[in-house]
Design a protein around this motif. Structure first.
Motif, mmCIF file in Angstrom:
data_model
loop_
_atom_site.group_PDB
_atom_site.id
_atom_site.type_symbol
_atom_site.label_atom_id
_atom_site.label_comp_id
_atom_site.label_asym_id
_atom_site.label_seq_id
_atom_site.Cartn_x
_atom_site.Cartn_y
_atom_site.Cartn_z
ATOM 1 N N ASN A 19 0.807 -1.224 0.000
ATOM 2 C CA ASN A 19 0.000 0.000 0.000
ATOM 3 C C ASN A 19 0.841 1.276 0.000
ATOM 4 O O ASN A 19 0.419 2.312 0.477
ATOM 5 N N CYS A 20 2.032 1.175 -0.532
ATOM 6 C CA CYS A 20 2.850 2.365 -0.733
ATOM 7 C C CYS A 20 3.726 2.132 -1.962
ATOM 8 O O CYS A 20 3.907 0.993 -2.401
ATOM 9 N N ILE B 213 1.099 -13.732 4.309
ATOM 10 C CA ILE B 213 -0.285 -13.973 3.912
ATOM 11 C C ILE B 213 -0.231 -14.954 2.742
ATOM 12 O O ILE B 213 0.359 -14.632 1.706
ATOM 13 N N ASP B 214 -0.802 -16.122 2.938
ATOM 14 C CA ASP B 214 -0.736 -17.189 1.928
ATOM 15 C C ASP B 214 0.709 -17.478 1.523
ATOM 16 O O ASP B 214 1.026 -17.687 0.347
ATOM 17 N N GLY B 215 1.612 -17.452 2.510
ATOM 18 C CA GLY B 215 3.013 -17.777 2.281
ATOM 19 C C GLY B 215 3.849 -16.676 1.671
ATOM 20 O O GLY B 215 5.035 -16.875 1.403
ATOM 21 N N VAL B 216 3.252 -15.499 1.443
ATOM 22 C CA VAL B 216 3.961 -14.386 0.816
ATOM 23 C C VAL B 216 4.102 -13.243 1.812
ATOM 24 O O VAL B 216 3.108 -12.813 2.404
ATOM 25 N N PRO B 217 5.321 -12.727 2.024
ATOM 26 C CA PRO B 217 5.465 -11.562 2.907
ATOM 27 C C PRO B 217 4.669 -10.388 2.352
ATOM 28 O O PRO B 217 4.824 -10.020 1.190
ATOM 29 N N ALA C 207 -4.803 2.095 7.229
ATOM 30 C CA ALA C 207 -3.892 1.826 6.121
ATOM 31 C C ALA C 207 -4.548 2.256 4.828
ATOM 32 O O ALA C 207 -5.731 1.985 4.607
ATOM 33 N N ARG C 208 -3.772 2.930 4.017
ATOM 34 C CA ARG C 208 -4.249 3.320 2.694
ATOM 35 C C ARG C 208 -4.505 2.053 1.884
ATOM 36 O O ARG C 208 -3.740 1.092 1.938
ATOM 37 N N LYS C 209 -5.606 2.042 1.127
ATOM 38 C CA LYS C 209 -5.916 0.890 0.287
ATOM 39 C C LYS C 209 -4.950 0.833 -0.884
ATOM 40 O O LYS C 209 -4.288 1.801 -1.215
ATOM 41 N N ARG C 210 -4.906 -0.331 -1.509
ATOM 42 C CA ARG C 210 -4.037 -0.540 -2.664
ATOM 43 C C ARG C 210 -4.610 0.133 -3.907
ATOM 44 O O ARG C 210 -5.806 0.348 -4.004
ATOM 45 N N GLY C 211 -3.733 0.418 -4.840
ATOM 46 C CA GLY C 211 -4.141 0.849 -6.165
ATOM 47 C C GLY C 211 -4.889 2.162 -6.220
ATOM 48 O O GLY C 211 -4.648 3.084 -5.445
ATOM 49 N N LYS C 212 -5.836 2.217 -7.159
ATOM 50 C CA LYS C 212 -6.576 3.447 -7.447
ATOM 51 C C LYS C 212 -7.347 3.938 -6.223
ATOM 52 O O LYS C 212 -7.366 5.144 -5.941
ATOM 53 N N GLU C 213 -7.976 3.009 -5.477
ATOM 54 C CA GLU C 213 -8.732 3.428 -4.289
ATOM 55 C C GLU C 213 -7.832 4.165 -3.300
ATOM 56 O O GLU C 213 -8.212 5.183 -2.745
ATOM 57 N N GLY C 214 -6.638 3.633 -3.074
ATOM 58 C CA GLY C 214 -5.706 4.274 -2.155
ATOM 59 C C GLY C 214 -5.238 5.623 -2.643
ATOM 60 O O GLY C 214 -5.107 6.570 -1.866
ATOM 61 N N VAL D 291 -5.842 -7.304 6.039
ATOM 62 C CA VAL D 291 -5.004 -7.098 4.859
ATOM 63 C C VAL D 291 -5.821 -7.272 3.584
ATOM 64 O O VAL D 291 -5.664 -6.505 2.625
ATOM 65 N N ALA D 292 -6.738 -8.230 3.561
ATOM 66 C CA ALA D 292 -7.593 -8.444 2.384
ATOM 67 C C ALA D 292 -8.508 -7.243 2.129
ATOM 68 O O ALA D 292 -8.883 -6.984 0.987
#
Length: 163
Positions: free
Chosen positions: A15-16, A58-62, A99-106, A160-161
Motif C-alpha cells: 500500500n505504498c 499472507i498465503d506464504g507471501v510476505p 492503512a491506505r488501500k491498494r491501487g486506485k482506491e488508495g 489485509v484483504a
C-alpha cells in the motif's frame, strides 16, 4: 514466521510506492527478532510518531502495510481491546491503525482501519510472552493457544484483504 531480510521487508509493501518503501525505516535488530514467536513483524517509526509498519506472511507471501494512527494520549482509566489478539490495554495501548488501500482506491484517499495494540506485539501477548502495561490483560478463554494464534492470523488476513 520465517525471518526476513531488509530487502524482503522493503519489497513486501502493498500500500505504498516502491520509493516510499525504500525510504521507510526498518528495524535494525532483524537478526534478534523472536521470529518463531511472531505471526507478523510490526514496528513504529521513531522519526514519525504517527506511523508504524507491519509485515505478515499472507498465503506464504510476505505482505507489508504502512499504517497511521493518532498520537493523542488517553487516560489510564480508558480501556480498549485489540481487534487482532483481543488483549485489553489501558490508556493508549490500543490505537485505531489505518492503512491506505491498494491501487486506485488508495490514490483516491480510501483507507481501512482496525483497532490494534499500539506496540504491535500481538503475537507476544497471545503467547503470554509479554504483559500489557497499566492494568490491561487477556481474558480467560476456552480456546487453546494454537486456536488463539489462528484467530489472530485470520483477523490479520481479513484486515489485509480489506486493503
Amino acid at each position: 514466521m520465517k525471518s526476513l531480510t531488509e530487502k524482503e521487508l522493503r519489497g513486501s509493501f502493498v500500500n505504498c510506492s516502491k520509493g516510499e518503501a525504500a525510504r521507510l525505516p526498518v528495524p535494525r535488530d532483524l537478526e534478534s527478532q523472536p521470529w518463531a514467536d511472531l505471526d507478523f513483524l510490526g514496528w513504529r517509526d521513531l522519526s514519525a510518531p504517527d506511523r508504524s509498519y507491519l509485515v505478515a506472511e499472507i498465503d506464504g507471501v510476505p505482505t507489508g502495510i504502512a499504517l497511521r494512527y493518532p498520537t493523542a494520549r488517553r487516560s489510564l482509566l480508558h480501556r480498549s481491546i485489540c481487534g487482532l489478539c483481543l488483549t485489553v490495554h489501558a490508556g493508549s495501548g490500543v490505537s485505531l491503525m489505518t492503512a491506505r488501500k491498494r491501487g486506485k482506491e488508495g490514490r483516491e484517499g480510501s483507507s481501512a482501519g482496525l483497532y490494534m495494540c499500539t506496540d504491535l506485539a500481538c503475537s507476544l501477548y497471545v503467547r503470554g510472552l509479554k504483559q500489557p502495561e497499566g492494568g490491561g490483560g487477556r481474558f480467560e478463554e476456552t480456546l487453546t493457544m494454537d486456536e488463539q494464534i489462528e484467530r489472530l492470523r485470520t483477523n490479520l488476513a481479513k484486515f489485509v484483504a480489506s486493503l
